[in-house]
Design an enzyme around this catalytic site. Structure first.
Site, PDB file in Angstrom:
ATOM      1  CG  ASN A  24      -1.840   1.141   1.309  1.00 45.79           C
ATOM      2  OD1 ASN A  24      -1.762   2.058   0.492  1.00 45.79           O
ATOM      3  ND2 ASN A  24      -2.733   1.126   2.281  1.00 45.79           N
TER       4      ASN A  24
ATOM      5  NE  ARG B  53      -6.042   1.651  -0.221  1.00 47.86           N
ATOM      6  CZ  ARG B  53      -6.053   2.819   0.417  1.00 47.86           C
ATOM      7  NH1 ARG B  53      -4.941   3.298   0.928  1.00 47.86           N
ATOM      8  NH2 ARG B  53      -7.150   3.502   0.537  1.00 47.86           N
TER       9      ARG B  53
ATOM     10  CG  HIS C 102     -13.003   3.134   3.215  1.00 45.87           C
ATOM     11  ND1 HIS C 102     -13.771   4.149   3.753  1.00 45.87           N
ATOM     12  CD2 HIS C 102     -11.723   3.415   3.550  1.00 45.87           C
ATOM     13  CE1 HIS C 102     -12.999   5.012   4.382  1.00 45.87           C
ATOM     14  NE2 HIS C 102     -11.748   4.596   4.265  1.00 45.87           N
TER      15      HIS C 102
ATOM     16  NE  ARG D  96     -10.647  12.703   3.589  1.00 51.42           N
ATOM     17  CZ  ARG D  96     -10.373  11.390   3.614  1.00 51.42           C
ATOM     18  NH1 ARG D  96     -11.304  10.516   3.986  1.00 51.42           N
ATOM     19  NH2 ARG D  96      -9.201  10.952   3.242  1.00 51.42           N
TER      20      ARG D  96
ATOM     21  CD  GLU E 281      -9.064  -1.227   4.215  1.00 54.51           C
ATOM     22  OE1 GLU E 281      -8.705  -0.832   5.337  1.00 54.51           O
ATOM     23  OE2 GLU E 281      -9.347  -0.472   3.284  1.00 54.51           O
TER      24      GLU E 281
END
Ligand code: ADP
Length: 399
Positions: free
Chosen positions: A7, A92, A181, A242, A386
């Site tokens: 990743n 990823r 996601h 955010r 993940e």
């Protein structure tokens, strides 16, 4: 077969080695401050040799990958003897645009197609591709797979992914909801079906991925039908820093008031908003926010209450979208670890016939059943993974 999962960000690179057959995590680590100075943390999980951190110079991602390989082959703490033991590398990739509806083996056309959608994720895709190039250079014969954050959401119907904007924006610029996601939403919704012993193709699940970045998805009959993040990860839930959903007119309003450009305002919405902003810039970390909440800090209370309220509103919306819900699954840092936030969300959902057990909610584990046996909707906390999801996808394409 052992799979190396990568990743890669612009200045960091996370990695894991997973045995694809037993699904055992063998080693993991992180290179940070690439191009600045450099640090690498490595852990042989298989033998439990503990974490080791060192600070070699890491001027670029090629050096980072070669350090990763050195660590994996180290005589004392390594998990492989030769690079041939790595059967494939899973990368990823954040944005696959509309070009990718599933994971793919990487070739020149795939790299070009990822470049072609890079304007949709200018911070992430180029960094992801640098990781691919560095691995290809040092492991030229090893197959590489791209696993996209957006792919799982490509099954959304147009009524869910289209913004009510001039159609040319979609046709010319591909402006639409993509969602992120995806590997987590896919992993957790499948696991939820396994846990309740129902057919994935015959279940309505809402996955609440609540981490520093947070998103919700509605998964019906094995397909994602809606998700809260949009063209970018800014839309939807209130997150660590955010804002999530807001009136788009606010952007121009702040720009005028504070003499900022649109991108400066967007920077505020991405990096200085969310629970961090609502808590009076106290913290974006829910551990800090919860303890301040319990001590009576009004701003921390507002931040956590607004966060939970937004999650509950999305659960209501997605229940309507699917005309019902069988399972609600909480996952990621907050979803897995915060009974406090889960309880706040569930307190809005009695109308769905949800009954939960506070003692069960306080438990920890990879799978925690929160709802009672008589609850009309099953509620679980399910640990996401993940990297394992990426390893599975990679193995499926390369075995
Ligand atoms: P991301 O991958 O988006 O960076 P994570 O899924 O790792 O995020 O979640 C990180 C967040 O999880 C932290 O910011 C923190 O708010 C929350 N978190 C982690 N552990 C706990 C805990 N024990 N209690 C409450 N919140 C927690």
């Amino acid at each position: 077969m052992k799979i190396l999962v990568i990743n890669c960000g612009s200045s960091s690179l996370k990695f894991q080695v997973i045995d694809a057959v037993t699904e055992e995590l063998l080693a993991k680590g992180l290179c940070e401050r690439i191009g600045i100075d450099g640090s690498i943390t490595y852990e042989n999980v298989k033998d439990g040799t503990g974490k080791e951190t060192s600070n070699p110079a890491i001027p670029d991602h090629n050096v980072a990958i070669s350090l990763v390989i050195d660590a994996l082959m180290n005589d004392r703490t390594g998990v492989i003897k030769s690079l041939d033991e790595i059967g494939a590398v899973g990368h990823r990739i954040v944005h696959g645009g509309e070009a990718f509806t599933s994971s793919v083996v990487i070739n020149d056309e795939v790299i070009q197609a990822i470049k072609d959608v890079s304007d949709l994720a200018p911070l992430h895709n180029p960094a992801n591709l640098i990781g691919v190039a560095a691995c290809q250079k040092l492991m030229p014969g090893t197959p590489m797979v791209a696993v996209f954050d957006t792919a799982f959401h490509q099954t959304m119907p147009s009524k869910a992914y289209m913004y009510a904007l001039p159609l040319s924006y979609y046709e010319d610029y591909k402006i639409r909801r993509y969602g992120f996601h995806g590997t987590s939403h896919s992993f957790v919704s499948k696991k939820a079906a396994e846990i309740v012993g129902k057919d994935y193709a015959d279940l309505k699940t809402i996955v609440c991925h609540l981490g520093n970045g947070a998103s919700i998805s509605a998964v019906m009959n094995g397909k994602c039908v809606d998700t809260s993040m949009g063209l970018t990860p800014l839309e939807g839930l209130i997150m660590g820093t955010r804002s999530g959903d807001l009136d788009p007119a606010i952007v121009e309003f702040i720009a005028n008031k504070e003499n900022k450009t649109a991108s400066e305002v967007l920077n505020v919405l991405n990096k200085k908003s969310g629970v961090f902003a609502l808590s009076g810039e106290f913290s974006s970390d829910f551990r800090d926010l919860e303890s301040a909440y319990k001590k009576g800090d009004k701003k921390a209370q507002l931040a956590v209450d607004a966060f939970a309220y937004r999650v509950a509103k999305y659960v209501g919306a997605y229940t309507a979208a699917m005309n019902g819900v069988d399972v609600i699954a909480f996952t990621a840092g907050i979803g897995e670890n915060s009974p406090f936030v889960r309880e706040k969300v569930l307190s809005y959902l009695g109308y769905l016939g949800i009954e939960y057990d506070p003692a069960a909610n306080a438990q920890r584990g990879d799978v925690v059943k929160i709802s009672t046996d008589s609850s009309k909707v099953a509620v679980y906390a399910i640990a996401t993974n993940e990297e394992l999801a990426i390893a599975r996808e990679t193995y499926a394409l390369c075995k």
